[in-house]
Design a protein around this motif. Structure first.
Motif, mmCIF file in Angstrom:
data_model
loop_
_atom_site.group_PDB
_atom_site.id
_atom_site.type_symbol
_atom_site.label_atom_id
_atom_site.label_comp_id
_atom_site.label_asym_id
_atom_site.label_seq_id
_atom_site.Cartn_x
_atom_site.Cartn_y
_atom_site.Cartn_z
ATOM 1 N N ARG A 1 10.644 26.272 -39.240
ATOM 2 C CA ARG A 1 9.198 26.563 -39.182
ATOM 3 C C ARG A 1 8.762 26.398 -40.741
ATOM 4 N N LYS A 2 9.315 26.989 -41.719
ATOM 5 C CA LYS A 2 8.949 26.937 -43.142
ATOM 6 C C LYS A 2 8.853 25.500 -43.734
ATOM 7 N N LYS A 3 9.826 24.723 -43.272
ATOM 8 C CA LYS A 3 9.872 23.522 -44.150
ATOM 9 C C LYS A 3 9.051 22.169 -43.491
ATOM 10 N N VAL A 4 9.326 22.310 -42.117
ATOM 11 C CA VAL A 4 8.801 21.115 -41.449
ATOM 12 C C VAL A 4 7.530 21.189 -40.709
ATOM 13 N N ILE B 1 16.424 22.739 -30.301
ATOM 14 C CA ILE B 1 15.124 23.165 -31.045
ATOM 15 C C ILE B 1 14.094 22.134 -30.726
ATOM 16 N N LYS B 2 12.978 22.419 -30.207
ATOM 17 C CA LYS B 2 11.803 21.422 -30.170
ATOM 18 C C LYS B 2 11.154 21.437 -31.278
ATOM 19 N N VAL B 3 10.941 20.339 -32.124
ATOM 20 C CA VAL B 3 10.217 20.159 -33.247
ATOM 21 C C VAL B 3 8.954 19.358 -33.257
ATOM 22 N N THR B 4 7.841 19.620 -33.729
ATOM 23 C CA THR B 4 6.715 18.731 -33.610
ATOM 24 C C THR B 4 6.697 18.140 -35.122
ATOM 25 N N VAL B 5 7.072 16.641 -35.252
ATOM 26 C CA VAL B 5 7.211 15.891 -36.460
ATOM 27 C C VAL B 5 6.099 14.965 -36.601
ATOM 28 N N ALA C 1 21.067 30.653 -34.422
ATOM 29 C CA ALA C 1 19.818 29.866 -34.128
ATOM 30 C C ALA C 1 18.347 30.438 -34.627
ATOM 31 N N VAL C 2 18.218 31.437 -34.496
ATOM 32 C CA VAL C 2 16.900 32.064 -35.200
ATOM 33 C C VAL C 2 16.619 31.647 -36.613
ATOM 34 N N GLU C 3 17.761 31.661 -37.229
ATOM 35 C CA GLU C 3 17.750 31.414 -38.808
ATOM 36 C C GLU C 3 17.147 29.874 -39.127
ATOM 37 N N LEU C 4 17.809 29.208 -38.289
ATOM 38 C CA LEU C 4 17.669 27.563 -38.136
ATOM 39 C C LEU C 4 16.111 27.226 -37.867
ATOM 40 N N THR C 5 15.820 28.063 -36.866
ATOM 41 C CA THR C 5 14.628 27.896 -36.261
ATOM 42 C C THR C 5 13.410 28.414 -37.425
ATOM 43 N N SER D 1 14.190 13.014 -40.653
ATOM 44 C CA SER D 1 15.004 13.006 -41.467
ATOM 45 C C SER D 1 15.239 14.552 -42.222
ATOM 46 N N LYS D 2 14.272 15.005 -42.689
ATOM 47 C CA LYS D 2 14.181 16.446 -43.194
ATOM 48 C C LYS D 2 14.667 17.357 -42.435
ATOM 49 N N ALA D 3 14.044 17.308 -41.206
ATOM 50 C CA ALA D 3 14.721 18.341 -40.328
ATOM 51 C C ALA D 3 16.022 18.502 -40.008
ATOM 52 N N LEU D 4 16.796 17.109 -39.946
ATOM 53 C CA LEU D 4 18.071 17.085 -39.804
ATOM 54 C C LEU D 4 18.811 17.452 -40.942
ATOM 55 N N LYS D 5 18.303 17.029 -42.020
ATOM 56 C CA LYS D 5 18.923 17.665 -43.522
ATOM 57 C C LYS D 5 18.968 19.109 -43.479
#
Length: 133
Positions: A75-78, A22-26, A67-71, A33-37
Motif C-alpha cells: 500500500r505504501k509503495k505501489v 494479495i489483490k493489487v491495482t497496478v 501477510a499484514v506487513e506485506l499488504t 515488477s516493483k510489487a514483486l520486488k
C-alpha cells in the motif's frame, strides 16, 4: 535472558508454509515488477508471482511471512492493495528428530523479588510490638 527463553518456545521446523494472495491495482508493468520486488524482499518468502486474468493478484509462498506487513508495504509503495486470502500449503518435512523425542522446556527461575521474611534486626531496647518507633 527472558527474551531468549521465549524464543526457544517457537519451533521453526513446524511452521506451516502459507500461500498469500494479495489483490493489487497496478498501472503498468513497472508497478508489477516493483510489487514483486517488495514481496520477494520480505524474510521467509520462497516464491512470488502474478496470478489472475489481468495479473492483478500477487501470490506469495513462504514460511512465517507476515501477510499484514506485506499488504501494508504494498500500500505504501505501489498503491491499492487488499489481502485476498491466506491458506496453509502444508507442513514442512523435517526428518532430523521425531516428535516423540521432543526435549522438555524448563522455565528459568526468576532472581528478583521480595524476600520471604523481614531480616531487619530488632534493637534490644525496642519493643517489637510498637509500630511507631
Amino acid at each position: 535472558m527472558m527474551y531468549i527463553t521465549f524464543l526457544l518456545l517457537i519451533d521453526h521446523a513446524k511452521l506451516l508454509q502459507q500461500k498469500i494472495v494479495i489483490k493489487v491495482t497496478v498501472k503498468g508493468p513497472r508497478c508489477r515488477s516493483k510489487a514483486l520486488k517488495i514481496a520477494v524482499g520480505l524474510s521467509g518468502v520462497e516464491s512470488a508471482g502474478l496470478a489472475g486474468q489481468d495479473k492483478s493478484h500477487i501470490e506469495v509462498v513462504g514460511d512465517g511471512v507476515d501477510a499484514v506487513e506485506l499488504t501494508n508495504l504494498l500500500r505504501k509503495k505501489v498503491g491499492y492493495a487488499e489481502l485476498a486470502s491466506v491458506t496453509a500449503v502444508g507442513e514442512k518435512k523435517d526428518d532430523k528428530k521425531p516428535e516423540s523425542a521432543a526435549q522438555p522446556f524448563f522455565w528459568p527461575m526468576y532472581g528478583g523479588g521480595m524476600p520471604l521474611a523481614d531480616t531487619r534486626p530488632i534493637h534490644p531496647f525496642q519493643d517489637p510490638s510498637c509500630s511507631i518507633m
